[in-house]
Design an enzyme around this catalytic site. Structure first.
Site, PDB file in Angstrom:
ATOM      1  N   ASP A 126       0.824  -1.210   0.000  1.00  0.00           N
ATOM      2  CA  ASP A 126       0.000   0.000   0.000  1.00  0.00           C
ATOM      3  C   ASP A 126       0.858   1.260   0.000  1.00  0.00           C
ATOM      4  O   ASP A 126       0.475   2.279  -0.584  1.00  0.00           O
ATOM      5  CB  ASP A 126      -0.933   0.001   1.211  1.00  0.00           C
ATOM      6  N   ALA A 135      -4.353  11.328  21.832  1.00  0.00           N
ATOM      7  CA  ALA A 135      -4.060  11.552  23.255  1.00  0.00           C
ATOM      8  C   ALA A 135      -4.477  12.943  23.716  1.00  0.00           C
ATOM      9  O   ALA A 135      -3.649  13.744  24.158  1.00  0.00           O
ATOM     10  CB  ALA A 135      -2.569  11.318  23.517  1.00  0.00           C
TER      11      ALA A 135
END
Length: 267
Positions: free
Chosen positions: A45, A185
């Site tokens: 990919d 996060a």
């Protein structure tokens, strides 16, 4: 018909590239790296991402097909031992063209009228080089939240299975014209709050990120890593352009998801 080939440049991929080039020219096709009608990506990919950016200015006329010389990919579905079958199908024009939505990222700079615009097949991420990323997030011109955390990721549906999924984002079928904003996060406590969930935006919506403190950011566009200075804002939306893939046989999206993340792990 004109063709080009993008190789991962390992021995197996280069050998397949030479075989494919010989077979296709024997069938009367023309090798043309400048303006091909179809591009063969031989590798994985990541190799196809390189091919996409190489021909990003010709998306309306070029179609991509992937041959994987490693693990089965989301874009590369042909195996090395199928090269002759693929070549014959290309020579006979026995394929359909399907289109997937892309992400458009436009970066505006402080004190300048000029901007930089990029297309992403998988995703774009933004991080602050040294400190916590602090960004105001606007949706359709209205303030939505002030993000504090490691960074933000905006992905396409076809790219939703890549970094976005690793961040806990949703997997979206590429038939849907949408983009997805996912947090990295985020800081959530009694003082700072974010929505804490991925946001899926339709084609007629835009997301604008505006810096609160720092103005220099690391921005990725697929595999490209770029440092942008004096950033005023970053605007994301579903691109008008689409990527075109040559499909010679069924390649169901949910089967790819199953084969990539579930198959082989069942008890």
């Amino acid at each position: 018909m004109k063709f080009a080939i993008q190789s991962r440049n390992d021995d197996q991929s280069n050998e397949l590239m030479e075989r494919a080039k010989t077979y296709l020219t024997d069938f009367g096709l023309t090798f043309d790296e400048e303006s091909p009608d179809i591009v063969l990506s031989i590798g994985g990919d990541g190799t196809l991402l390189h091919a996409f950016h190489r021909y990003a200015d010709q998306l309306s006329s070029v179609a991509f097909v992937g041959i994987h010389t490693g693990h089965l990919g989301f874009y590369a579905d042909w195996k090395p031992d199928e090269i002759e079958k693929l070549v014959i199908s290309i020579a006979k024009h026995e394929y359909n063209v399907i289109e997937y939505p892309l992400l458009e990222a436009t970066i505006h700079y402080c004190g300048e009228e000029e901007s930089s615009t990029y297309l992403a097949l998988n995703e774009s991420t933004i991080k602050s080089p040294d400190v916590t990323l602090v960004m105001d997030v606007e949706l359709n011109g209205s303030h939505f939240e002030r993000f504090r955390g490691d960074g933000l990721c905006m992905s396409t549906p076809s790219g939703s299975t890549a970094y976005n999924k690793a961040l806990g984002g949703a997997v979206i079928h590429p038939a849907l014209e949408a983009i997805q904003l996912t947090e990295m996060a985020s800081i959530n406590n009694r003082v700072f709050r974010t929505v804490g969930s991925s946001l899926v935006l339709p084609a007629h919506h835009a997301c604008v990120l505006k810096p609160v403190k720092a103005a220099d950011f690391m921005v990725t566009i697929d595999q490209l890593h770029l440092l942008h200075k004096d950033v005023k804002s970053i605007e994301y939306r579903v691109a008008k352009e689409k990527v075109r893939f040559a499909r010679f046989r069924p390649f169901p999206f949910w089967k790819r998801v199953h084969d990539s993340f579930i198959d082989g792990f069942e008890a």
